[in-house]
Design a protein around this motif. Structure first.
Motif, PDB file in Angstrom:
ATOM      1  N   MET A 119       0.846  -1.167   0.000  1.00  0.00           N
ATOM      2  CA  MET A 119       0.000   0.000   0.000  1.00  0.00           C
ATOM      3  C   MET A 119       0.896   1.236   0.000  1.00  0.00           C
ATOM      4  SD  MET A 119      -2.612   0.981   2.925  1.00  0.00           S
ATOM      5  CE  MET A 119      -4.122   1.728   2.650  1.00  0.00           C
ATOM      6  N   ILE A 120       0.529   2.216  -0.794  1.00  0.00           N
ATOM      7  CA  ILE A 120       1.303   3.442  -0.896  1.00  0.00           C
ATOM      8  C   ILE A 120       0.558   4.546  -0.165  1.00  0.00           C
ATOM      9  CG2 ILE A 120       2.184   5.184  -2.480  1.00  0.00           C
ATOM     10  CD1 ILE A 120       2.385   3.017  -4.586  1.00  0.00           C
ATOM     11  N   GLY A 121       1.234   5.204   0.735  1.00  0.00           N
ATOM     12  CA  GLY A 121       0.647   6.359   1.409  1.00  0.00           C
ATOM     13  C   GLY A 121       1.086   7.612   0.678  1.00  0.00           C
ATOM     14  N   THR A 122       0.167   8.491   0.428  1.00  0.00           N
ATOM     15  CA  THR A 122       0.507   9.708  -0.305  1.00  0.00           C
ATOM     16  C   THR A 122      -0.374  10.858   0.149  1.00  0.00           C
ATOM     17  OG1 THR A 122       0.789  10.665  -2.497  1.00  0.00           O
ATOM     18  CG2 THR A 122      -1.054   9.176  -2.221  1.00  0.00           C
ATOM     19  N   ASN A 123       0.120  12.037  -0.043  1.00  0.00           N
ATOM     20  CA  ASN A 123      -0.659  13.235   0.238  1.00  0.00           C
ATOM     21  C   ASN A 123      -1.150  13.779  -1.094  1.00  0.00           C
ATOM     22  OD1 ASN A 123      -0.141  13.149   3.005  1.00  0.00           O
ATOM     23  ND2 ASN A 123       1.799  14.209   2.730  1.00  0.00           N
TER      24      ASN A 123
END
Length: 94
Positions: free
Chosen positions: A1-5
């Motif tokens: 899973m990629i966390g991004t703003n």
């Protein structure tokens, strides 16, 4: 899973919060679900060559017929004279 703003406009944030409350789920879960669906809709039509092909490169010789060996298997591939000449060179070099 990629966390991004990511930037979401104020109106969109309010709509997302309301929709998450109506669905009784977290804003993050709803946003992730919406992004997943949108990405699949937007990019699902693009075909990637790597997916349609196998792991290995295509063999350019695949359609060709194998080489037919026309020599007699009982005859030596190197003539006896050439064989003796090569043997003499190897012995003399030692």
């Amino acid at each position: 899973m990629i966390g991004t703003n990511i930037y979401i406009a104020q109106e969109t944030q309010a709509s997302l919060i309301k929709a998450a409350a109506l669905k009784k789920m977290s804003v993050e879960e709803l946003a992730s679900a919406i992004l997943k669906e949108s990405i699949q809709e937007k990019f699902g039509e693009i075909s990637y060559p790597a997916q349609s092909q196998s792991k290995f490169a295509v063999n350019p010789l695949r359609e060709m017929q194998p080489y037919a060996y026309l020599a007699d298997p009982n005859e030596p591939a190197i003539s006896p004279d050439d064989w003796e000449m090569n043997q003499d060179i190897e012995v003399n070099d030692l």
